[in-house]
Design a protein around this motif. Structure first.
Motif, mmCIF file in Angstrom:
data_model
loop_
_atom_site.group_PDB
_atom_site.id
_atom_site.type_symbol
_atom_site.label_atom_id
_atom_site.label_comp_id
_atom_site.label_asym_id
_atom_site.label_seq_id
_atom_site.Cartn_x
_atom_site.Cartn_y
_atom_site.Cartn_z
ATOM 1 N N GLN A 83 0.766 -7.231 -13.173
ATOM 2 C CA GLN A 83 1.719 -6.362 -12.295
ATOM 3 C C GLN A 83 2.970 -7.177 -11.796
ATOM 4 O OE1 GLN A 83 0.705 -2.725 -9.724
ATOM 5 N NE2 GLN A 83 -0.066 -4.405 -8.604
ATOM 6 N N ARG B 48 2.237 -3.386 -15.479
ATOM 7 C CA ARG B 48 2.532 -2.282 -14.346
ATOM 8 C C ARG B 48 3.535 -2.846 -13.438
ATOM 9 N NH1 ARG B 48 0.308 -0.269 -9.333
ATOM 10 N NH2 ARG B 48 0.626 1.815 -9.099
ATOM 11 N N GLU C 197 -0.867 -1.458 -3.090
ATOM 12 C CA GLU C 197 -1.574 -0.580 -3.802
ATOM 13 C C GLU C 197 -2.129 -1.141 -4.879
ATOM 14 O OE1 GLU C 197 -0.955 3.383 -6.615
ATOM 15 O OE2 GLU C 197 0.958 2.567 -5.945
ATOM 16 N N TRP D 196 -4.463 -2.363 -7.937
ATOM 17 C CA TRP D 196 -4.571 -1.962 -9.320
ATOM 18 C C TRP D 196 -4.839 -3.163 -10.263
ATOM 19 C CZ3 TRP D 196 -2.238 -4.125 -13.644
ATOM 20 C CH2 TRP D 196 -2.162 -3.251 -14.947
ATOM 21 N N PRO D 197 -5.753 -2.689 -11.240
ATOM 22 C CA PRO D 197 -6.145 -1.344 -11.859
ATOM 23 C C PRO D 197 -7.187 -1.046 -11.001
ATOM 24 C CG PRO D 197 -6.609 -3.262 -13.350
ATOM 25 C CD PRO D 197 -5.860 -4.182 -12.268
ATOM 26 N N THR D 198 -7.467 0.279 -11.113
ATOM 27 C CA THR D 198 -8.585 1.023 -10.323
ATOM 28 C C THR D 198 -9.172 2.049 -11.188
ATOM 29 O OG1 THR D 198 -6.871 2.786 -9.590
ATOM 30 C CG2 THR D 198 -7.564 1.007 -8.128
ATOM 31 N N THR E 221 -11.313 -3.074 -14.692
ATOM 32 C CA THR E 221 -10.886 -3.438 -13.120
ATOM 33 C C THR E 221 -11.282 -4.859 -12.763
ATOM 34 O OG1 THR E 221 -12.735 -2.640 -12.079
ATOM 35 C CG2 THR E 221 -10.846 -1.053 -12.107
#
Length: 532
Positions: A253, A280, A287, A289-291, A295
Motif C-alpha cells: 500500500q 493499493r 484505514e 488494509w487488507p481486511t 490479511t
C-alpha cells in the motif's frame, strides 16, 4: 540484427534519456516522464513480441518485423480473434499506430505529435482496472516541456528516440527490472530529501529482506507485505532470496499517487504476474488494509516515514490493530502506529523487519507503554543499530526492529552495526561484507564483544524496558595509555626548537635598517621584548 547492433547498454540508454529533461525540470518531476515512457515501451515491446509469437510461432528479428506481421493480420478475417486472444494474454491491446515502434518511427521522421502518446496512455489505462490512472502523473501538455504544441511534441519525440535505443527484445525481465531499479536509485540520489518517499537504499533493503525471509526461503506461495511500499523495491527484494520466486504473492500500500504508480510499473517490469500483485493506493494508518483477502503474511517489510504525524483519534483504541495496547502512538510520532499495523498483519510463524529512528527504543509515555507490552509478549526479537547517514532524506541514525508473533522466549538480540560502513560522497554505504557480518551476528544470536548482546528479559526489565543499544552493547574503544616520559621529552624538543627558531628570527630582525627614526625605535623595542 540491425536493431541489436544499434542498441547500447540498457542502463546508459535509459539514463541518457534523463539528460533531455534535466535542464527543464528537477529529478522529482522528470523521473515520472522517463520511467513512465520507458514503461510504455516495455508494454508495447512485450505486446509486439507476444503478438508475433501468436501469429508466427517464434521470435521476431526486429520489432518492425513484428509490427508488419501484426498490421497484416489486422487487415484479415482473424483480426477480432487476435485482439480477444491478446487481451486475455496481456490484459491490454495496443493498436499498431499506438505502438512505441510506430511512435519512434514518426519521431525519426519529424512527424510525431504528443497527442499520439496521450492516446496510447489512455488506451492502456482504459483496458483493465490494473492499469487505471497509471500514467496520470505524466503531463504531456506541461510548459516545462516547452511552450506550445510543437516544442512539447519535439521534447517528447527526442525522449522517445533516445529510449528506443534500448533493446528490450533481447533483454529478459531480470535485466530490465534491474535497470529500472538502478534508475530509481539514481533519481533518489539526485532528488535528495524527497527520495525518502519512494526509495530504501539497497543495503538496508537487503538486510531487512534477508532477515525476514530467513527460514522461509523454500516456502511455495510465500506472501510478503509492505504497507508503506514506496516504489516497491523493498517488496521485490524477496524474489532474490526465495527458492520459488514465481509463486510469491506481493501485497503493498502507498499513500503518494506518483509513487504508487511507480510501484505498479516496477512490478510489471520485474515480470510479476498480475495475479500475484495486490497493490493499493491508500493511507495505511487511517484505514486498515487488507481486511478481506489474505490479511496476514509470512513476511512484513517496512520503511515508514519517520516520526510522521497522524490523527491518533480516540476511535483507534477500538481498532484491532491497536486495541490490545491501551494507548495510541502520539499524534506527532506515528512510528509505533506503523509498527503495530505491521505486526497485526504478520502470520504467527512469520517475521517482520521495520526501519525506525532510535527514539522508539527509549522514548517514554505512550510509546514506553507500547514497548513494554511488546517486550512482555516476546514480540521484539532483535534490535539492529544502523550507521548514520544511510538514507537520502535524513542523516539521523536508524535501527531495524525485528518482530515475531508467538515464540517461547522473551530475550532480545542487540546488534551494533553503526560502524559497519564505508564513507560515501553523499551517503554512507554498507558493502556486502558489512551486510553479511550483520546477518551472521543475527543468525548466531549470541553475545559478541563490542558487536552484539543477547539480553534476557530480566536484563531488559532492569533497564526499565529501555532498548537503547549502548545500554547493552559496549563498543567503547579504550584509548592507549599515554607515556608521560615520552610526552615530556617531546615537549622539551618542541621548546628547544622554538627557542632556536626565535633566535634566528631576532638575528634577522637586527639586520633590518630604516631611515625613519620612529620605525627603528619600534623595531629595537620589539627585539628587546623578544630577547627577554
Amino acid at each position: 540484427m540491425a536493431e541489436q547492433e544499434n542498441s547500447k547498454d540498457l542502463i546508459s540508454v535509459l539514463w541518457s534519456g534523463a539528460d533531455i529533461l534535466r535542464s527543464k525540470m528537477d529529478a522529482n518531476e522528470y523521473k515520472n516522464y522517463l520511467l513512465g515512457i520507458v514503461f510504455y515501451k516495455y508494454l508495447s515491446d512485450s505486446f509486439m513480441i507476444k503478438v508475433y509469437d501468436m501469429i508466427c510461432d517464434g521470435k521476431p528479428e526486429s520489432l518492425k518485423e513484428a509490427l508488419e506481421a501484426y498490421m497484416e493480420v489486422l487487415q484479415g478475417d482473424d483480426a477480432e480473434d487476435l485482439r480477444v486472444e491478446m487481451k486475455s494474454e496481456c490484459h491490454y491491446v495496443i493498436e499498431p499506430e499506438l505502438t512505441f515502434t510506430y511512435f519512434a518511427d514518426a519521431a525519426r521522421n519529424n512527424s510525431f505529435n504528443r497527442e499520439q502518446l496521450q492516446k496510447g496512455f489512455n488506451s492502456i489505462e482504459q483496458s483493465d482496472a490494473i492499469f487505471a490512472d497509471l500514467f496520470a502523473d505524466i503531463d504531456l501538455y506541461s510548459n516545462r516541456l516547452g511552450t506550445g504544441d510543437q516544442k512539447q511534441s519535439d521534447t517528447v519525440a527526442s525522449l522517445i528516440k533516445e529510449i528506443d535505443k534500448a533493446d528490450l527484445l533481447n533483454s529478459d525481465a531480470e535485466i530490465l527490472g534491474n535497470a529500472y531499479e538502478y534508475l530509481i536509485g539514481q533519481f533518489a540520489s539526485e532528488t535528495g530529501k524527497k527520495a525518502g518517499e519512494f526509495y530504501t537504499p539497497q543495503p538496508v533493503s537487503k538486510i531487512l529482506t534477508k532477515i525476514a525471509i530467513m527460514g522461509q526461503e523454500d516456502k511455495k506461495g510465500l506472501s510478503v507485505y509492505d504497507p508503506c511500499m514506496g516504489s516497491g523495491s523493498l517488496l521485490l527484494n524477496a524474489k532474490k532470496y526465495a527458492e520459488f520466486p514465481q509463486y510469491i504473492k506481493y501485497y503493498g500500500q502507498e499513500l503518494n499517487t506518483s509513487t504508487y504508480n511507480l510501484a505498479r510499473m516496477n512490478m510489471f517490469l520485474h515480470g510479476i504476474a498480475v495475479e500475484n500483485q495486490n497493490l493499493r493506493h491508500g493511507d495505511t494508518l487511517d484505514e486498515d488494509w487488507p481486511t478481506e483477502e489474505e490479511t496476514d503474511f509470512n513476511m512484513v517489510l517496512m520503511n515508514p516515514p519517520y516520526s510522521a504525524k497522524w490523527s491518533a483519534a480516540a476511535g483507534f483504541l477500538q481498532d484491532e490493530r491497536f486495541s490490545d495496547y491501551g494507548v495510541l502512538a502520539p499524534k506527532s510520532k506515528a512510528d509505533y502506529a506503523f509498527l503495530l499495523h505491521g505486526l497485526y498483519h504478520l502470520k504467527n510463524n512469520g517475521t517482520m523487519a521495520i526501519v525506525l529512528p532510535h527514539g522508539v527504543l527509549f522514548r517514554g509515555a505512550a510509546e514506553g507503554k507500547i514497548r513494554e507490552k511488546l517486550l512482555r509478549s516476546g514480540n521484539i526479537y532483535a534490535v539492529i543499530g544502523l550507521p548514520a547517514n544511510m538514507f537520502y532524506n535524513t542523516s539521523i541514525p536508524t535501527c531495524i526492529i525485528v518482530l515475531k508473533k508467538h515464540r517461547d522466549g522473551r530475550d532480545v538480540l542487540f546488534i551494533d552495526a553503526s560502524k559497519k560502513f564505508n564513507k560515501g560522497k553523499k551517503q554512507n554505504e554498507m558493502t556486502d561484507e558489512h551486510i553479511e557480518s550483520v546477518i551472521e551476528l543475527y543468525s548466531k544470536r549470541e553475545t559478541v564483544e563490542k558487536e552484539a548482546f543477547l539480553a534476557s528479559f530480566e536484563d531488559i526489565e532492569k533497564n526499565d524496558f529501555n532498548l537503547n543499544i549502548p545500554r547493552y552493547v559496549d563498543n567503547f574503544e579504550k584509548e592507549e595509555d599515554v607515556d608521560i616520559n615520552a610526552l615530556l621529552s617531546d615537549m622539551q624538543r618542541t621548546d628547544d626548537e622554538l627557542e632556536r627558531v626565535q633566535g634566528e628570527f631576532v638575528s634577522l630582525m637586527k639586520e633590518l635598517t630604516s631611515m625613519d627614526d620612529t620605525i627603528m625605535a619600534s623595531l629595537n623595542e620589539l627585539i628587546k621584548k623578544m630577547e627577554r
